[in-house]
Design a protein around this motif. Structure first.
Motif, PDB file in Angstrom:
ATOM      1  N   LEU A   1       0.826  -1.213   0.000  1.00 56.89           N
ATOM      2  CA  LEU A   1       0.000   0.000   0.000  1.00 56.89           C
ATOM      3  C   LEU A   1       0.860   1.262   0.000  1.00 56.89           C
ATOM      4  O   LEU A   1       0.431   2.303  -0.473  1.00 56.89           O
ATOM      5  CB  LEU A   1      -0.948   0.014   1.206  1.00 56.89           C
ATOM      6  CG  LEU A   1      -2.331  -0.613   0.992  1.00 56.89           C
ATOM      7  CD1 LEU A   1      -3.150  -0.543   2.266  1.00 56.89           C
ATOM      8  CD2 LEU A   1      -3.076   0.053  -0.144  1.00 56.89           C
TER       9      LEU A   1
ATOM     10  N   LEU B   1      -2.326   2.009  -4.132  1.00 54.31           N
ATOM     11  CA  LEU B   1      -3.420   1.038  -4.079  1.00 54.31           C
ATOM     12  C   LEU B   1      -3.367   0.061  -5.253  1.00 54.31           C
ATOM     13  O   LEU B   1      -3.524  -1.149  -5.063  1.00 54.31           O
ATOM     14  CB  LEU B   1      -4.759   1.792  -4.072  1.00 54.31           C
ATOM     15  CG  LEU B   1      -6.019   0.928  -4.131  1.00 54.31           C
ATOM     16  CD1 LEU B   1      -6.148   0.091  -2.872  1.00 54.31           C
ATOM     17  CD2 LEU B   1      -7.256   1.806  -4.313  1.00 54.31           C
TER      18      LEU B   1
ATOM     19  N   GLU C   1      -8.727   4.309   1.122  1.00 54.24           N
ATOM     20  CA  GLU C   1      -7.784   3.442   0.414  1.00 54.24           C
ATOM     21  C   GLU C   1      -7.743   2.052   1.027  1.00 54.24           C
ATOM     22  O   GLU C   1      -7.794   1.043   0.312  1.00 54.24           O
ATOM     23  CB  GLU C   1      -6.397   4.075   0.448  1.00 54.24           C
ATOM     24  CG  GLU C   1      -5.376   3.336  -0.411  1.00 54.24           C
ATOM     25  CD  GLU C   1      -4.058   4.071  -0.484  1.00 54.24           C
ATOM     26  OE1 GLU C   1      -3.705   4.546  -1.575  1.00 54.24           O
ATOM     27  OE2 GLU C   1      -3.385   4.167   0.566  1.00 54.24           O
ATOM     28  N   GLU C   2      -7.689   1.987   2.363  1.00 59.82           N
ATOM     29  CA  GLU C   2      -7.648   0.658   3.001  1.00 59.82           C
ATOM     30  C   GLU C   2      -8.967  -0.080   2.792  1.00 59.82           C
ATOM     31  O   GLU C   2      -8.974  -1.297   2.569  1.00 59.82           O
ATOM     32  CB  GLU C   2      -7.340   0.768   4.497  1.00 59.82           C
ATOM     33  CG  GLU C   2      -7.259  -0.604   5.136  1.00 59.82           C
ATOM     34  CD  GLU C   2      -6.718  -0.605   6.551  1.00 59.82           C
ATOM     35  OE1 GLU C   2      -6.747  -1.680   7.174  1.00 59.82           O
ATOM     36  OE2 GLU C   2      -6.272   0.455   7.038  1.00 59.82           O
TER      37      GLU C   2
ATOM     38  N   PHE D   1      -8.922  -1.549  -0.593  1.00 63.45           N
ATOM     39  CA  PHE D   1      -8.011  -2.685  -0.650  1.00 63.45           C
ATOM     40  C   PHE D   1      -8.635  -3.917   0.002  1.00 63.45           C
ATOM     41  O   PHE D   1      -8.567  -5.031  -0.530  1.00 63.45           O
ATOM     42  CB  PHE D   1      -6.685  -2.333   0.022  1.00 63.45           C
ATOM     43  CG  PHE D   1      -5.664  -3.433  -0.079  1.00 63.45           C
ATOM     44  CD1 PHE D   1      -5.112  -3.777  -1.306  1.00 63.45           C
ATOM     45  CD2 PHE D   1      -5.250  -4.136   1.049  1.00 63.45           C
ATOM     46  CE1 PHE D   1      -4.178  -4.792  -1.406  1.00 63.45           C
ATOM     47  CE2 PHE D   1      -4.324  -5.146   0.954  1.00 63.45           C
ATOM     48  CZ  PHE D   1      -3.782  -5.481  -0.277  1.00 63.45           C
TER      49      PHE D   1
END
Length: 371
Positions: free
Chosen positions: A247, A251, A281-282, A285
């Protein structure tokens, strides 16, 4: 000290106690707003959070008139207004009278309910030092201008709220750091113990195949090797979920690396600029991990396509495969824990999830997230 001064000190003390005790942000703001309204001549109030891009979100309100609560506060949530514009332009620095409010005027003109003679409001920024969070608006019936004393009290309360918001945000950041550290520790433990043990079993099984002469024993060792290899893949995926590598490189690179680990041929198409807050973003993911795991386990194919479209306010994330597909009875639960997890993660940050799937015609997962 006048009676008014004593009353104001009491209000500020009660609000300070509440703000110091609460640990949940929105209930804290609602409670402080209620105490403020109960102890002053103001009768209604609402709070907007405003992000770095200037997008406002109604996060709390108390005792709103019918015209403003209509259709889930439709007129407060939409349209332009002086207070938000001034805040965005860094022109709102202290508690101020609002000469006119476009949102209230729009609600009155729409004739969708009683406005309780609320026509104007006072506004104040919520901030702590240089860090800004949004605005607090309060109003009274038949009032077009509020006194200096009322505005000073409003500013004091806003200062308390801003400090409390920053405290809770810092606490959440500390909790997130602690969670990441614990994930890293668990990932290391799994890699150093269980992962190595499975690898040793796979090597032993391969040696057993080569050393055995009886076909039945060879087949047994082959089955052990295959099961162990599958368990190794599952373990590596779990370690990735605990401690996502890549990360820091972006991404898209992290997604591609995860797909490669699962032996999935992945095509990624991007439209727009990929630059999201860390939480978004997390979330993207994690959603992609679950979706790719579903492809590997259930779709019966080793290929998938991802489409990412970024607008000024939303991210449209589409994951598509040409696998076996599925059919869901709308009355039943989702067919996999992975799909439920994807839905939960998206909803947690205000997003939506939908899918299109037919037996033998693959699956298309559609995720829309605000940012």
């Amino acid at each position: 000290m006048s009676v008014s001064d004593h009353s104001n000190i009491t209000i500020l003390k009660e609000i300070a106690e509440l703000l110091n005790e609460e640990t949940d942000l929105i209930p804290m703001l609602r409670g402080a707003l209620t105490k403020f309204l109960n102890g002053t001549n103001f009768e209604t109030g609402w709070i907007f959070f405003i992000n770095e891009k200037g997008k406002s979100k109604l996060v709390a309100h108390e005792n709103l008139p019918e015209a403003l609560t209509f259709n889930s506060c439709q007129h407060l949530k939409k349209g332009g207004c002086w207070c938000v514009s001034r805040y965005r332009n860094h022109e709102l620095e202290k508690a101020s009278n609002i000469i006119e409010c476009q949102r209230i005027e729009a609600a009155i003109e729409a004739n969708i309910g009683d406005n309780a003679n609320i026509t104007h409001h006072a506004t104040v920024p919520l901030q702590s030092g240089e860090e800004r969070f949004g605005i607090l608006n309060v109003a009274s019936p038949n009032t077009v201008s509020y006194t200096e004393e009322e505005l000073e009290l409003l500013e004091s309360v806003a200062f308390q709220m801003g400090s409390a918001i920053k405290r809770i945000n810092l606490t959440k950041q500390e909790q997130e750091i602690a969670l990441v550290q614990e994930r890293n520790r668990l990932a290391r433990d799994l890699h150093d113990s269980v992962n190595q043990l499975l690898f040793s079993v796979a090597l032993t099984a391969r040696a057993g195949i080569e050393m055995s002469e009886q076909q039945e024993i060879k087949e047994t060792f082959k089955e052990i090797q295959q099961l162990t290899q599958s368990a190794l893949t599952e373990m590596r995926a779990l370690i990735w979920q605990l401690r996502p590598k890549g990360l820091e490189s972006g991404l898209i690179e992290a997604i591609k690396a995860y797909a490669e680990m699962l032996n999935i041929k992945l095509t990624v198409n991007v439209s727009g600029v990929i630059q999201f807050p860390s939480r978004v973003e997390e979330t993207l993911f994690r959603i992609t991990q679950e979706a790719l795991n579903n492809v590997r386990k259930h779709a019966g194919v080793q290929e998938a396509i991802i489409y990412i479209t970024v607008t000024s306010t939303d991210i449209l994330f589409v994951i598509k495969d040409e696998g076996r597909g599925f059919v869901i009875d709308p009355k039943l639960r989702l067919p996999s824990i992975g799909l439920q997890s994807i839905k939960d993660r998206a909803i947690a940050i205000g997003g939506t999830v939908d899918w299109v799937s037919q037996i033998g015609k693959g699956t298309e997962l559609l995720i829309r997230l605000p940012y």
